[in-house]
Design a protein around this motif. Structure first.
Motif, PDB file in Angstrom:
ATOM      1  N   ASP A 216       0.850  -1.207   0.000  1.00 31.21           N
ATOM      2  CA  ASP A 216       0.000   0.000   0.000  1.00 31.21           C
ATOM      3  C   ASP A 216       0.880   1.250   0.000  1.00 31.21           C
ATOM      4  OD1 ASP A 216      -1.851  -1.941   0.372  1.00 31.21           O
ATOM      5  OD2 ASP A 216      -2.708  -1.126   2.215  1.00 31.21           O
TER       6      ASP A 216
ATOM      7  N   THR B 159      -8.808   1.264  -0.854  1.00 24.96           N
ATOM      8  CA  THR B 159      -8.684  -0.173  -1.113  1.00 24.96           C
ATOM      9  C   THR B 159     -10.081  -0.769  -1.137  1.00 24.96           C
ATOM     10  OG1 THR B 159      -6.541  -0.176  -0.044  1.00 24.96           O
ATOM     11  CG2 THR B 159      -7.593  -2.311  -0.335  1.00 24.96           C
TER      12      THR B 159
ATOM     13  N   ALA C 154      -9.379  -6.721  -0.278  1.00 26.35           N
ATOM     14  CA  ALA C 154      -8.089  -7.297   0.143  1.00 26.35           C
ATOM     15  C   ALA C 154      -8.375  -8.714   0.598  1.00 26.35           C
ATOM     16  CB  ALA C 154      -7.492  -6.481   1.283  1.00 26.35           C
TER      17      ALA C 154
ATOM     18  N   LYS D  14      -4.948  -7.321  -3.594  1.00 27.80           N
ATOM     19  CA  LYS D  14      -5.773  -6.139  -3.278  1.00 27.80           C
ATOM     20  C   LYS D  14      -6.193  -5.422  -4.543  1.00 27.80           C
ATOM     21  CE  LYS D  14      -3.540  -5.237   1.141  1.00 27.80           C
ATOM     22  NZ  LYS D  14      -2.855  -4.292   2.004  1.00 27.80           N
TER      23      LYS D  14
END
Ligand SMILES: C[S@@+](CC[C@H](N)C(=O)[O-])C[C@H]1O[C@@H](n2cnc3c(N)ncnc32)[C@H](O)[C@@H]1O
Length: 218
Positions: free
Chosen positions: A171, A186, A189, A210
């Motif tokens: 990330d 996001t 995930a 993700k």
């Protein structure tokens, strides 16, 4: 990991990255985004079935892919005739709302992407080693001064456990590459280790997949 590497992967049919089904994160999350029908840019598109799914949702597709084998296979597998022409440093394969440019992503210019409404990156950013990821992100931002939303699907794993591709993208990495321009959320995930036996077999003990949604807030 230059063009020669990828040409060889296609010639040898070493295409473990290719999925026999539409990516489940795409079919689950795309409809929720409520994006109007428009042109979807698919960088490093391979012969991904995701392009056919996006077309079935009313979008047109602009893909770029180094390998002529991949591009020709895509049209063959979709049972579509294809017209081809060479222009502007690319071989253009076109039919039925699909426009696949065979050539190098890094040779694209902003005028090629003027009509792009959304970008869908599955296994493009993660196909590149870290230094090339920087060049990829910079070039993508250069190509898209109108800042359409971008969907990126990443893998993240302990880098010491496996050598890419696919490369691990955290990330934090997404934020370093795009956070100065885009807001990043996001959407999904999942623990993907059991879903990717090939990568597990290469030594991974943990694997997250993700889907990130990058958009500019007005
Ligand atoms: C990991 S595969 C992913 C393909 C596709 N996105 C998918 O989900 O199946 C990466 C693809 O990028 C292509 N590729 C690598 N470097 C490229 C470049 N500089 N320009 C265009 N295509 C490239 C390769 O030939 C390969 O098909």
């Amino acid at each position: 990991m230059g063009p020669q590497f990828w040409h060889e992967q296609w010639q040898l049919n070493h295409i473990g990255f290719h999925q026999a089904k539409v990516h489940p994160m795409l079919s689950e999350h795309w409809p929720v985004l409520g994006l109007a029908a428009g042109q979807v840019f698919v960088p490093l598109c391979g012969k991904s079935l995701d392009m056919a799914w996006l077309r079935s949702q009313g979008h047109t597709i602009l893909g770029v892919e180094l390998s002529p084998l991949a591009v020709a296979d895509f049209f063959k597998e979709q049972a579509l005739d294809v017209s081809t022409r060479s222009a502007e440093g690319f071989d253009w394969y076109e039919n039925d709302g699909f426009q696949l440019l065979c050539g190098d992503f890094f040779h694209l210019e902003p005028r090629h992407l003027e009509k792009v409404a959304v970008v869908y990156d599955r296994a493009a950013l993660i196909a590149m080693p870290p230094q090339l990821q920087i060049r990829y992100a910079e070039h993508l931002l250069h190509l898209l001064p109108h800042r359409p939303p971008i969907l990126i699907i990443t893998f993240e794993y302990v880098e010491e456990e496996m050598e890419g591709p696919p490369f691990s993208v955290s990330d934090q990495r997404i934020n370093e590459l795009f956070g100065h321009v885009y807001s990043i959320g996001t959407l999904s995930a999942v623990d993907a280790l059991e879903l990717q036996p090939g990568l597990k077999g290469r030594g991974l003990n943990w694997l997250a997949e993700k889907m990130h949604y990058l958009h500019v807030i007005d």
